[in-house]
Scaffold this motif. Structure first.
Motif, PDB file in Angstrom:
ATOM      1  N   ASP A   1       0.849  -1.195   0.000  1.00 11.24           N
ATOM      2  CA  ASP A   1       0.000   0.000   0.000  1.00 11.24           C
ATOM      3  C   ASP A   1       0.879   1.238   0.000  1.00 11.24           C
ATOM      4  OD1 ASP A   1      -2.412   1.343  -0.099  1.00 11.24           O
ATOM      5  OD2 ASP A   1      -2.676   1.390   2.075  1.00 11.24           O
TER       6      ASP A   1
ATOM      7  N   HIS B   1       0.285   5.653   0.573  1.00 13.31           N
ATOM      8  CA  HIS B   1      -0.602   6.804   0.766  1.00 13.31           C
ATOM      9  C   HIS B   1       0.209   8.082   0.634  1.00 13.31           C
ATOM     10  CE1 HIS B   1      -4.579   5.238   2.086  1.00 13.31           C
ATOM     11  NE2 HIS B   1      -3.859   4.145   2.298  1.00 13.31           N
TER      12      HIS B   1
ATOM     13  N   HIS C   1      -3.064  -1.603   6.113  1.00 21.18           N
ATOM     14  CA  HIS C   1      -3.743  -1.951   4.863  1.00 21.18           C
ATOM     15  C   HIS C   1      -2.959  -3.038   4.120  1.00 21.18           C
ATOM     16  CE1 HIS C   1      -5.889   2.251   4.759  1.00 21.18           C
ATOM     17  NE2 HIS C   1      -6.176   1.528   5.828  1.00 21.18           N
TER      18      HIS C   1
END
Ligand code: MG
Length: 162
Positions: free
Chosen positions: A10, A12, A44
């Motif tokens: 993941d 971000h 995540h």
């Protein structure tokens, strides 16, 4: 022996005015991560590794970012529920290993708490949870502090009585 492995990734985007959550722990930082939930990239990635190992799809299927219920949600709740889904499907978690890639802040002082938080959410031993952190050596978007990424691997096994 019925072992299965899963991987998760993941990333971000970094943002001013957001709290930084990684591994279920709030980390003191000038910037946090943008996301529909608390944007905890490590949790995540771990959810995706666990779901993938069990053949249960991915985090986007279970916790879509279009769902208002998950607005600013604490991702540790996703992890807890993911652990329950695995158990219901007859799987136990053998171990998880992971790493976070970010330029700053320094995470080493916080990784023991992350391991504890992840282990508590999944009801496993902290010795079965690896959390490592490294920089991107100033390269690319992570090097420019535009984002924080995480990778995870999970090994699960079919529980005995099944
Ligand atoms: Mg995410």
């Amino acid at each position: 022996m019925n072992f299965r492995v899963g991987t998760g990734y993941d990333i971000h985007r970094c943002a001013e005015g957001r709290k930084l959550f990684l591994g279920g722990v709030e980390i003191p930082s000038e910037r946090g991560l943008l996301g529909h939930s608390d944007a905890d990239a490590l949790l995540h990635a771990i959810c995706d590794a666990l779901l993938g190992a069990a053949g249960l799809g991915d985090i986007g299927t279970h916790y879509p970012d279009s769902d208002p219920r998950y607005k600013d949600a604490a991702s540790i709740l996703f992890l807890e529920e993911t652990g329950r889904k695995l158990k219901e499907s007859g799987y136990g978690i053998v171990n998880i290993d992971s790493f976070i890639i970010l330029e700053d802040p320094v995470l080493r002082p916080h990784t023991p708490r992350m391991r504890e938080a992840i282990a508590a959410a999944l009801r496993i031993s902290a010795s079965a949870v690896g959390v490592k952190a490294k920089t991107n050596e100033g390269l690319g978007e992570i090097g420019r502090k535009e984002g924080i990424a995480a990778y995870a691997v999970a090994l699960i096994s079919r529980e005995e009585s099944r």
